[in-house]
Design an enzyme around this catalytic site. Structure first.
Site, PDB file in Angstrom:
ATOM      1  CD  GLU A  45     -13.594  15.763 -13.259  1.00 62.25           C
ATOM      2  OE1 GLU A  45     -13.989  14.946 -14.103  1.00 62.25           O
ATOM      3  OE2 GLU A  45     -12.396  16.087 -13.123  1.00 62.25           O
ATOM      4  CE  LYS A 113     -13.839  14.472 -17.732  1.00 59.16           C
ATOM      5  NZ  LYS A 113     -13.230  13.865 -16.519  1.00 59.16           N
ATOM      6  CB  CYS A 149     -11.278  17.273 -15.843  1.00 62.11           C
ATOM      7  SG  CYS A 149      -9.693  16.623 -15.246  1.00 62.11           S
ATOM      8  CB  ILE A 295      17.651   3.771   3.867  1.00 57.18           C
ATOM      9  CG1 ILE A 295      17.450   5.233   3.485  1.00 57.18           C
ATOM     10  CG2 ILE A 295      17.398   2.828   2.693  1.00 57.18           C
ATOM     11  CD1 ILE A 295      18.456   5.739   2.471  1.00 57.18           C
ATOM     12  CB  SER A 297      11.849   0.845   8.203  1.00 52.93           C
ATOM     13  OG  SER A 297      13.171   0.771   8.702  1.00 52.93           O
ATOM     14  CG  ASN A 373      10.945 -16.026   2.357  1.00 52.41           C
ATOM     15  OD1 ASN A 373      11.593 -14.978   2.284  1.00 52.41           O
ATOM     16  ND2 ASN A 373      10.629 -16.743   1.299  1.00 52.41           N
ATOM     17  CB  THR A 397       9.011  -0.246   5.082  1.00 52.01           C
ATOM     18  OG1 THR A 397       9.501  -1.569   5.308  1.00 52.01           O
ATOM     19  CG2 THR A 397       8.287   0.224   6.333  1.00 52.01           C
TER      20      THR A 397
END
Length: 552
Positions: A45, A113, A149, A295, A297, A373, A397
């Site tokens: 499609e 369609k 579809c 963990i 990153s 920050n 991340t």
């Protein structure tokens, strides 16, 4: 001798808007069909335009270009098999999602369609007109119906084509991945074979487009829902399928049926393809990211290295006075295990300079989240400078748990062009890291083995923006937070339903509050790979300003 029909299925990866490139891929598939003695070559499609076009297809010049490219392709393909390909088409002032059958220099059949999806990531009712249900078209000895579809997810189109003489159903798709999607497709197609008594060939595209990944996995079913063949998940493939006429009707001859990978493997492959294609189709070949020793990153670095090759991934450690020696060692361990470059860029000096600059206006106030920050935003500033200087796309991340509750700094660690783990809750991040350490596949470009040190996975998560900081200082434990979020976000549960599932009401209300007040951050966040049925962006469109709260 029984009559036979060879169909070449091109499960390929178009680039949205690259009309000449997509036409070249179609010619490549057609030539493969010629060499194999195919009667017909089929592409998915909207292949010629790429998918999903979103509002680009509302631009008349784009549609005109698609139509002209299709007509040129039709003129070029003579003396070989028919070619069926999806592309938008304007007819009598109406725009359609069309499937076009080309043969000997002409368009010999055109299907529009009928059932236009208007849920989740699809918004086709505002883009296209609904076509009338088409009857089958004949190629050689075979009458083929082509529900496009969504048409095959409902009984009416397939039944009408069967009643009007179709002998098989060829279903072209642009069906994006989410977890367990393959089983949904298979169940719907089994229902169509049972209702119509016809074989069904389900053809899907592959590749990434913005947040969506098309995962291929094309297959064929004989009547009764019997699986005849299956094409690989996520991989480009040109497969020749043979059909044979029997006294009971046409049947698909058996072919390959590769084993399907598990859910973690599919998610990981989707993240790799999503990143790889986002970069390639945007004109980037290299990335960078802040590697913290944590963990999230680490997983993003692994995905990037597997997608692009370790030589195209720059990791940057940006330590502050709060960064532990353990984090420094863990970041180095990740970079070494993956084979990626690691640069060290301390932020203490720039943060001190910014603090001193602000001191006259901050006088008389106490340090708070502002100062935390500031560190995150300084990292974002320096990473974006590297991105600009070296032409490397900056990856963010933040996992889905953080994205949900706003546990990220806008213009800080949210800065960047793409987020591979945006739709991955934190508990699944842990599972994914363990899975990657234990598994390797040919499509992974980084080394096999324990590329993420176990200590990175096992230590308590921390943003390290103040002394002895832990994520659980501000948030419930992730196994609690993630289940609450799954219910509120993915399942649309009420507060009362979440409490009834065994969670503390005060905690649930706090999570609900964080979810709603963080909407403005998500509107400014980088795109990321859609893995679930309720990813942030098109799956869940909430107002930024919203004062309603569930009183349950």
């Amino acid at each position: 001798m029984p009559q036979t029909f060879r169909l070449t299925l091109a499960q390929m990866n178009p680039s949205l808007g690259a009309l000449d490139d997509n036409a070249a891929l179609a010619r490549q598939a057609w030539e493969a069909g010629c060499e194999a003695g195919a009667d017909m070559v089929a592409l998915p499609e909207m292949f010629l335009s790429g998918y999903q076009t979103q509002d680009l297809v509302k631009k008349p010049a784009f549609v005109a270009d698609c139509m002209a490219t299709l007509e040129t392709l039709a003129r070029d393909l003579t003396g070989g098999p028919a070619l069926a390909i999806g592309a938008p088409w304007m007819a009598e002032g109406k725009l359609y999602n069309g499937y076009h059958v080309l043969k000997d220099g002409h368009v010999v059949a055109r299907v529009f369609k009928h059932e236009l999806p208007n849920s989740a990531v699809f918004d086709e009712m505002r883009l296209y007109s609904s076509g009338a249900i088409s009857g089958p078209y004949r190629i050689g000895p075979l009458r083929i119906g082509s529900p496009i579809c969504e048409d095959a997810w409902h009984p009416d189109v397939a039944e009408a084509q069967a009643e009007s003489g179709a002998e098989i159903l060829l279903v072209p798709n642009g069906s994006p991945y989410h977890r367990e999607k393959y089983d949904e497709r298979l169940n719907h197609m089994v229902a169509r074979t049972i209702e119509t008594g016809l074989p069904i060939i389900y053809l899907n595209m592959v590749g990434g487009q913005d947040d969506q990944v098309f995962d291929g996995g094309s297959f064929g079913l004989n009547p009764g829902g019997v699986l005849a063949f299956q094409m690989p998940l996520f991989d480009t493939s040109i497969t020749h399928v043979d059909l044979e006429e029997t006294p009971a009707g046409w049947r698909i001859l058996e072919g390959d049926r590769p084993t399907r990978p598990d859910s973690l493997a599919q998610d990981y492959h989707a993240m790799v393809i999503g990143l790889r294609d986002y970069l390639a189709k945007s004109g980037f070949s290299k990335v960078l990211l802040g590697l913290s020793g944590g963990i999230d990153s680490a997983l993003v670095a692994a995905i990037a290295a597997d997608a692009l090759g370790p030589e195209n991934v720059r990791c940057v450690m940006l330590p502050s006075r709060y960064t532990s020696q353990t984090s420094l060692q863990d970041a180095a361990g990740v970079a070494t295990g993956l084979g990626c470059r690691l640069d060290d860029l301390p932020i203490s000096g720039p943060v001190d300079a910014a603090t001193e600059t602000l001191m006259p206006l901050f006088e008389g106030t106490q340090p708070d989240l502002t100062e935390e920050n500031l560190q995150s935003r300084m990292r974002g500033l320096l990473l974006m400078a590297l991105s600009n200087k070296f032409g490397e796309m900056l990856l963010t991340t933040g996992n889905k748990s953080e994205v949900a509750v706003g546990y990220a700094t806008i213009y800080g660690d949210m800065a960047g062009g793409y987020n591979p783990i945006k739709d991955l809750y934190k508990t699944r991040v842990f599972a994914m890291c363990r899975w990657r350490n234990a598994n390797h596949a040919p499509w992974m470009l980084a080394p096999a083995g324990e590329v993420i040190p176990p200590r990175v996975i096992d230590k308590p998560p921390s943003a390290e923006l103040r002394d002895d900081q832990k994520d659980e200082d501000s948030l419930p434990p992730y196994e609690v937070l993630d289940r609450i979020l799954e219910m509120l976000v993915d399942e649309d549960a009420s507060v009362a339903e979440v409490v009834a599932a065994g969670f503390d009401r005060e905690t649930v209300k706090r999570v609900e509050h964080l979810l709603y007040i963080s909407e403005y951050k998500r509107h400014q966040a980088a795109p990321g790979v859609r893995l679930s049925k309720r990813a942030f962006w098109l799956d869940r469109r909430y107002p930024i300003v919203n004062r309603w709260r569930d009183k349950g």
